[in-house]
Design a protein around this motif. Structure first.
Motif, PDB file in Angstrom:
ATOM      1  N   LEU A  22       2.459 -34.141  -3.695  1.00 50.92           N
ATOM      2  CA  LEU A  22       1.953 -35.507  -3.799  1.00 50.92           C
ATOM      3  C   LEU A  22       0.772 -35.567  -4.766  1.00 50.92           C
ATOM      4  N   LYS A  23      -0.101 -34.557  -4.701  1.00 50.22           N
ATOM      5  CA  LYS A  23      -1.271 -34.522  -5.578  1.00 50.22           C
ATOM      6  C   LYS A  23      -0.847 -34.477  -7.047  1.00 50.22           C
ATOM      7  N   GLU A  24       0.139 -33.656  -7.365  1.00 44.96           N
ATOM      8  CA  GLU A  24       0.580 -33.503  -8.759  1.00 44.96           C
ATOM      9  C   GLU A  24       1.224 -34.786  -9.270  1.00 44.96           C
ATOM     10  N   LEU A  25       2.059 -35.426  -8.457  1.00 47.86           N
ATOM     11  CA  LEU A  25       2.704 -36.675  -8.869  1.00 47.86           C
ATOM     12  C   LEU A  25       1.679 -37.790  -9.035  1.00 47.86           C
ATOM     13  N   ALA A  26       0.671 -37.809  -8.169  1.00 43.57           N
ATOM     14  CA  ALA A  26      -0.378 -38.813  -8.283  1.00 43.57           C
ATOM     15  C   ALA A  26      -1.169 -38.618  -9.580  1.00 43.57           C
ATOM     16  N   GLU A  27      -1.425 -37.372  -9.946  1.00 41.25           N
ATOM     17  CA  GLU A  27      -2.153 -37.099 -11.192  1.00 41.25           C
ATOM     18  C   GLU A  27      -1.347 -37.562 -12.406  1.00 41.25           C
ATOM     19  N   ILE A  28      -0.030 -37.344 -12.379  1.00 39.90           N
ATOM     20  CA  ILE A  28       0.821 -37.812 -13.478  1.00 39.90           C
ATOM     21  C   ILE A  28       0.734 -39.328 -13.608  1.00 39.90           C
ATOM     22  N   SER A  29       0.595 -40.005 -12.468  1.00 39.85           N
ATOM     23  CA  SER A  29       0.527 -41.462 -12.458  1.00 39.85           C
ATOM     24  C   SER A  29      -0.877 -41.989 -12.692  1.00 39.85           C
ATOM     25  N   HIS A  30      -1.862 -41.076 -12.823  1.00 40.22           N
ATOM     26  CA  HIS A  30      -3.274 -41.455 -13.010  1.00 40.22           C
ATOM     27  C   HIS A  30      -3.753 -42.337 -11.860  1.00 40.22           C
ATOM     28  N   MET A  31      -3.425 -41.909 -10.639  1.00 47.33           N
ATOM     29  CA  MET A  31      -3.820 -42.628  -9.445  1.00 47.33           C
ATOM     30  C   MET A  31      -4.294 -41.631  -8.400  1.00 47.33           C
ATOM     31  N   SER A  32      -5.055 -42.141  -7.422  1.00 48.18           N
ATOM     32  CA  SER A  32      -5.395 -41.293  -6.283  1.00 48.18           C
ATOM     33  C   SER A  32      -4.147 -41.062  -5.447  1.00 48.18           C
ATOM     34  N   ARG A  33      -4.164 -40.035  -4.605  1.00 43.27           N
ATOM     35  CA  ARG A  33      -2.994 -39.752  -3.790  1.00 43.27           C
ATOM     36  C   ARG A  33      -2.633 -40.916  -2.880  1.00 43.27           C
ATOM     37  N   SER A  34      -3.628 -41.509  -2.240  1.00 42.32           N
ATOM     38  CA  SER A  34      -3.338 -42.605  -1.312  1.00 42.32           C
ATOM     39  C   SER A  34      -2.814 -43.833  -2.053  1.00 42.32           C
ATOM     40  N   ALA A  35      -3.424 -44.158  -3.201  1.00 44.16           N
ATOM     41  CA  ALA A  35      -2.970 -45.325  -3.970  1.00 44.16           C
ATOM     42  C   ALA A  35      -1.560 -45.093  -4.506  1.00 44.16           C
ATOM     43  N   PHE A  36      -1.304 -43.869  -4.971  1.00 54.11           N
ATOM     44  CA  PHE A  36       0.032 -43.550  -5.489  1.00 54.11           C
ATOM     45  C   PHE A  36       1.082 -43.638  -4.390  1.00 54.11           C
ATOM     46  N   ALA A  37       0.794 -43.049  -3.241  1.00 54.69           N
ATOM     47  CA  ALA A  37       1.762 -43.063  -2.135  1.00 54.69           C
ATOM     48  C   ALA A  37       2.085 -44.490  -1.710  1.00 54.69           C
ATOM     49  N   GLN A  38       1.060 -45.337  -1.624  1.00 54.74           N
ATOM     50  CA  GLN A  38       1.281 -46.733  -1.227  1.00 54.74           C
ATOM     51  C   GLN A  38       2.087 -47.481  -2.282  1.00 54.74           C
ATOM     52  N   ALA A  39       1.717 -47.297  -3.564  1.00 56.03           N
ATOM     53  CA  ALA A  39       2.412 -48.006  -4.646  1.00 56.03           C
ATOM     54  C   ALA A  39       3.856 -47.531  -4.760  1.00 56.03           C
ATOM     55  N   PHE A  40       4.077 -46.236  -4.622  1.00 57.29           N
ATOM     56  CA  PHE A  40       5.439 -45.695  -4.726  1.00 57.29           C
ATOM     57  C   PHE A  40       6.325 -46.271  -3.630  1.00 57.29           C
ATOM     58  N   LYS A  41       5.828 -46.260  -2.398  1.00 56.07           N
ATOM     59  CA  LYS A  41       6.642 -46.789  -1.296  1.00 56.07           C
ATOM     60  C   LYS A  41       6.876 -48.279  -1.455  1.00 56.07           C
TER      61      LYS A  41
END
Length: 308
Positions: A215-234
């Motif tokens: 999750l951390k690596e995918l969030a970094e690719i998206s230039h987002m925090s882990r929590s923001a990325f997880a919420q936006a992805f879902k």
């Protein structure tokens, strides 16, 4: 999108064009998985069960996902007859209703079927009806594709079926782009590809499915925090990022097993698992059977086809 559609093994069939005049209505039976078409000239009604009738006009294109029976009609009060009977009478690449001298409608229609094992990757994202008007930002391009497709259908030239198949698949891709752009509903991976951050993560996953993504690596690719990325992805895709990764890996695995392309140990490595047992456990959890059972079941229809 190309990865997913390619794995669906699309099979296209473009019907002869419909040219009509006067009072007419045609009833189409259910068909998995997609019907697609558009108006080269004229206008007609599209009547889909459970929906209000929609007037289609010249240059409009439509897509129906796993459609129930529907009717295309010149007028709303016409009594429909089975479409297949009309298409049985082909004349120079077209079917005709009414006097040729009075024809005021030219319609192109076809259908696209997918491998049932993975068809839900796309069909679950589609509403029963998508209409793109010629005035839509994508509409003019789609109208041009319909015109090219109708011309190819009527040409009876060498390589025609191949060209028609490719044009129909190009039309499908542009329809999917238009649908993702015009709706405010979640559209799964289809709409997420248009989101800069989430789309970057999705493209990275598809480019290297064997990588041990976190999750951390995918969030970094998206230039987002882990929590923001997880919420936006879902929110955009409908499932958490790592759950999407597992389901995508299992979709690839089903396709490879059905084609008998890799051994189970090779497939485990190709989809990012450190051992065959870890892969088999994940596969059984998602698919409901072991990889060996799935491959054996997939071989049976192929063996029966060879035997016939």
């Amino acid at each position: 999108m190309a990865d997913t559609i390619g794995m669906l093994r699309p099979r296209t069939e473009v019907w002869p064009s419909l040219r009509a005049a006067g009072t007419w209505a045609l009833r189409f039976d259910t068909f998995p998985h997609v019907r697609i078409g558009g108006l080269v000239r004229g206008s007609c009604w599209l009547i889909l069960e459970g929906h209000e009738p929609v007037l289609l006009e010249e240059g409009d294109t439509f897509l129906l996902g796993n459609p129930p029976p529907f009717v295309l009609a010149g007028t709303l009060d016409a009594s429909p007859r089975p479409a297949e009977r009309v298409w049985a009478a082909v004349d120079n690449g077209s079917v005709r209703i009414g006097p040729e001298s009075e024809e005021d409608l030219h319609l192109c229609i076809g259908h696209i079927a997918f491998d049932d094992r993975n068809a839900a990757l796309l069909t679950d994202l589609l509403p029963p009806l998508v209409i793109v008007r010629e005035s839509d930002p994508h509409g003019r391009r789609l109208a041009q594709l319909i015109d090219l497709l109708a011309t190819e259908v009527g040409a009876a030239a060498a390589g025609g079926p191949l060209v028609q198949s490719h044009l129909a698949q190009i039309l499908l891709v542009h329809m999917l782009r238009a649908h993702a752009a015009q709706t405010d509903r979640p559209t799964g991976w289809l709409g997420a590809l248009n989101e800069d951050g989430i789309g970057s993560a999705l493209r990275a996953v598809h480019a290297d499915v064997a990588h041990p993504w976190s999750l951390k690596e995918l969030a970094e690719i998206s230039h987002m925090s882990r929590s923001a990325f997880a919420q936006a992805f879902k929110r955009h895709v409908g499932v958490p990022p790592l759950e999407y990764l597992i389901h995508w890996r299992m979709s690839l695995a089903r396709d490879a097993l059905a084609r008998d392309a890799l051994s189970i140990s090779e497939l485990a490595q190709a989809t990012g698992y450190l051992s065959e047992s870890a892969f088999s456990t994940a596969f059984r959890r998602v698919v409901g059977s072991s990889p060996a059972q799935f491959r054996s079941q997939a071989r049976q229809p192929r063996a029966a086809a060879i035997g016939n």
